[in-house]
Design a protein around this motif. Structure first.
Motif, PDB file in Angstrom:
ATOM      1  N   GLY A   1       0.793  -1.224   0.000  1.00 59.57           N
ATOM      2  CA  GLY A   1       0.000   0.000   0.000  1.00 59.57           C
ATOM      3  C   GLY A   1       0.827   1.277   0.000  1.00 59.57           C
ATOM      4  N   GLY A   2       1.910   1.300  -0.762  1.00 53.30           N
ATOM      5  CA  GLY A   2       2.748   2.485  -0.834  1.00 53.30           C
ATOM      6  C   GLY A   2       3.744   2.608   0.299  1.00 53.30           C
ATOM      7  N   MET A   3       3.715   1.686   1.236  1.00 53.30           N
ATOM      8  CA  MET A   3       4.653   1.699   2.351  1.00 53.30           C
ATOM      9  C   MET A   3       5.766   0.703   2.064  1.00 53.30           C
ATOM     10  SD  MET A   3       4.072   0.296   6.180  1.00 53.30           S
ATOM     11  CE  MET A   3       3.649   1.700   7.148  1.00 53.30           C
ATOM     12  N   SER A   4       6.987   1.080   2.394  1.00 59.94           N
ATOM     13  CA  SER A   4       8.132   0.198   2.219  1.00 59.94           C
ATOM     14  C   SER A   4       8.820   0.015   3.566  1.00 59.94           C
ATOM     15  CB  SER A   4       9.108   0.801   1.209  1.00 59.94           C
ATOM     16  OG  SER A   4      10.205  -0.058   1.024  1.00 59.94           O
ATOM     17  N   CYS A   5       9.299  -1.203   3.806  1.00 55.12           N
ATOM     18  CA  CYS A   5       9.934  -1.511   5.088  1.00 55.12           C
ATOM     19  C   CYS A   5      11.162  -2.369   4.808  1.00 55.12           C
ATOM     20  CB  CYS A   5       8.940  -2.252   5.979  1.00 55.12           C
ATOM     21  SG  CYS A   5       9.561  -2.640   7.614  1.00 55.12           S
ATOM     22  N   ASP A   6      12.351  -1.867   5.182  1.00 53.25           N
ATOM     23  CA  ASP A   6      13.573  -2.629   4.922  1.00 53.25           C
ATOM     24  C   ASP A   6      14.059  -3.405   6.139  1.00 53.25           C
ATOM     25  OD1 ASP A   6      14.526  -0.520   6.423  1.00 53.25           O
ATOM     26  OD2 ASP A   6      16.008   0.126   4.949  1.00 53.25           O
ATOM     27  N   SER A   7      13.426  -3.166   7.317  1.00 50.69           N
ATOM     28  CA  SER A   7      13.805  -3.907   8.521  1.00 50.69           C
ATOM     29  C   SER A   7      12.761  -3.691   9.606  1.00 50.69           C
ATOM     30  CB  SER A   7      15.173  -3.456   9.030  1.00 50.69           C
ATOM     31  OG  SER A   7      15.115  -2.118   9.502  1.00 50.69           O
ATOM     32  N   ILE A   8      12.808  -4.566  10.609  1.00 51.54           N
ATOM     33  CA  ILE A   8      12.024  -4.352  11.825  1.00 51.54           C
ATOM     34  C   ILE A   8      12.975  -4.442  13.006  1.00 51.54           C
ATOM     35  CG2 ILE A   8       9.820  -5.174  10.906  1.00 51.54           C
ATOM     36  CD1 ILE A   8      10.274  -7.778  12.499  1.00 51.54           C
ATOM     37  N   ARG A   9      12.645  -3.701  14.039  1.00 51.40           N
ATOM     38  CA  ARG A   9      13.458  -3.675  15.262  1.00 51.40           C
ATOM     39  C   ARG A   9      12.609  -4.260  16.393  1.00 51.40           C
ATOM     40  NH1 ARG A   9      17.880  -0.775  15.987  1.00 51.40           N
ATOM     41  NH2 ARG A   9      17.376   0.463  14.155  1.00 51.40           N
ATOM     42  N   LEU A  10      13.142  -5.288  17.030  1.00 52.24           N
ATOM     43  CA  LEU A  10      12.442  -5.948  18.124  1.00 52.24           C
ATOM     44  C   LEU A  10      13.173  -5.706  19.438  1.00 52.24           C
ATOM     45  CD1 LEU A  10      11.766  -9.346  16.344  1.00 52.24           C
ATOM     46  CD2 LEU A  10      10.161  -7.445  16.628  1.00 52.24           C
ATOM     47  N   ARG A  11      12.431  -5.762  20.525  1.00 47.62           N
ATOM     48  CA  ARG A  11      12.951  -5.583  21.881  1.00 47.62           C
ATOM     49  C   ARG A  11      12.168  -6.505  22.802  1.00 47.62           C
ATOM     50  NH1 ARG A  11       8.450  -3.873  23.749  1.00 47.62           N
ATOM     51  NH2 ARG A  11       7.255  -2.342  22.611  1.00 47.62           N
TER      52      ARG A  11
ATOM     53  N   GLN B   1       0.232  -4.536  10.319  1.00 53.12           N
ATOM     54  CA  GLN B   1      -0.058  -5.945  10.064  1.00 53.12           C
ATOM     55  C   GLN B   1       0.219  -6.342   8.614  1.00 53.12           C
ATOM     56  OE1 GLN B   1      -1.061  -8.291  12.436  1.00 53.12           O
ATOM     57  NE2 GLN B   1      -0.573  -9.708  10.792  1.00 53.12           N
ATOM     58  N   GLN B   2      -0.025  -5.448   7.663  1.00 52.34           N
ATOM     59  CA  GLN B   2       0.197  -5.771   6.254  1.00 52.34           C
ATOM     60  C   GLN B   2       1.664  -6.104   5.980  1.00 52.34           C
ATOM     61  OE1 GLN B   2      -1.398  -3.124   7.435  1.00 52.34           O
ATOM     62  NE2 GLN B   2      -3.430  -3.043   6.509  1.00 52.34           N
ATOM     63  N   ILE B   3       2.563  -5.424   6.648  1.00 55.87           N
ATOM     64  CA  ILE B   3       3.996  -5.714   6.489  1.00 55.87           C
ATOM     65  C   ILE B   3       4.326  -7.041   7.159  1.00 55.87           C
ATOM     66  CG2 ILE B   3       6.333  -4.964   7.090  1.00 55.87           C
ATOM     67  CD1 ILE B   3       5.103  -3.353   4.785  1.00 55.87           C
ATOM     68  N   ILE B   4       3.761  -7.283   8.341  1.00 54.82           N
ATOM     69  CA  ILE B   4       3.987  -8.562   9.022  1.00 54.82           C
ATOM     70  C   ILE B   4       3.491  -9.700   8.133  1.00 54.82           C
ATOM     71  CG2 ILE B   4       3.488  -9.958  11.068  1.00 54.82           C
ATOM     72  CD1 ILE B   4       5.224  -7.431  11.633  1.00 54.82           C
ATOM     73  N   ASP B   5       2.328  -9.531   7.514  1.00 56.61           N
ATOM     74  CA  ASP B   5       1.777 -10.552   6.616  1.00 56.61           C
ATOM     75  C   ASP B   5       2.687 -10.800   5.412  1.00 56.61           C
ATOM     76  OD1 ASP B   5      -0.455 -10.910   8.213  1.00 56.61           O
ATOM     77  OD2 ASP B   5      -1.740  -9.590   7.013  1.00 56.61           O
ATOM     78  N   ALA B   6       3.421  -9.789   4.978  1.00 54.85           N
ATOM     79  CA  ALA B   6       4.304  -9.915   3.819  1.00 54.85           C
ATOM     80  C   ALA B   6       5.675 -10.497   4.176  1.00 54.85           C
ATOM     81  CB  ALA B   6       4.481  -8.548   3.150  1.00 54.85           C
ATOM     82  N   MET B   7       5.964 -10.633   5.466  1.00 53.87           N
ATOM     83  CA  MET B   7       7.272 -11.163   5.880  1.00 53.87           C
ATOM     84  C   MET B   7       7.427 -12.618   5.458  1.00 53.87           C
ATOM     85  SD  MET B   7       7.708  -9.686   9.787  1.00 53.87           S
ATOM     86  CE  MET B   7       9.085 -10.754  10.162  1.00 53.87           C
ATOM     87  N   PRO B   8       8.617 -12.989   4.996  1.00 55.13           N
ATOM     88  CA  PRO B   8       8.874 -14.412   4.741  1.00 55.13           C
ATOM     89  C   PRO B   8       8.738 -15.194   6.050  1.00 55.13           C
ATOM     90  CG  PRO B   8      10.630 -13.051   3.833  1.00 55.13           C
ATOM     91  CD  PRO B   8       9.772 -12.157   4.674  1.00 55.13           C
ATOM     92  N   ILE B   9       8.234 -16.405   5.963  1.00 57.39           N
ATOM     93  CA  ILE B   9       8.016 -17.203   7.169  1.00 57.39           C
ATOM     94  C   ILE B   9       9.320 -17.425   7.930  1.00 57.39           C
ATOM     95  CG2 ILE B   9       8.188 -19.464   6.072  1.00 57.39           C
ATOM     96  CD1 ILE B   9       5.692 -18.444   8.834  1.00 57.39           C
TER      97      ILE B   9
END
Length: 104
Positions: free
Chosen positions: A24-34, A73-81
């Motif tokens: 949806g026009g959003m791009s994400c190159d990484s996620i940061r977890l804590r 959630q849309q980005i999480i859904d697009a993450m490789p398993i």
């Protein structure tokens, strides 16, 4: 009385995506977890209330990843398993840590 010592993961984990994930026009190159908070874990565990199934566990994992990372959630859904599993294992290590053996 001595406190129980646990082997906890690093305080932060960055998972990179190559290529970046887009939705949806959003791009994400990484996620940061804590480390998740108690409220985040409790909210994610709500998905297990109706019973434990493969789907319920996956929804729990993805919900916790979304809460901790702040990624939609849309980005999480697009993450490789494989990346979902890395993130889940990291977060689960805080929820059910391995107890250190101490001096014994």
């Amino acid at each position: 009385m001595d406190a129980i010592a646990y082997d906890l993961p690093d305080p932060e984990l960055v998972i990179e995506f190559d290529p970046p994930l887009s939705h949806g026009g959003m791009s994400c190159d990484s996620i940061r977890l804590r480390e998740p908070t108690g409220a985040e874990v409790r909210a994610a565990e709500g998905h297990l209330r109706k019973g434990i199934s493969a789907e319920a566990i996956r929804i729990y994992q993805m919900s916790l990843i979304r809460s901790v990372s702040g990624v939609p959630q849309q980005i999480i859904d697009a993450m490789p398993i494989s990346k979902i599993m890395i993130a889940s294992e990291y977060l689960q290590a805080f929820v059910t840590p391995n107890q250190a053996t101490g001096n014994s």
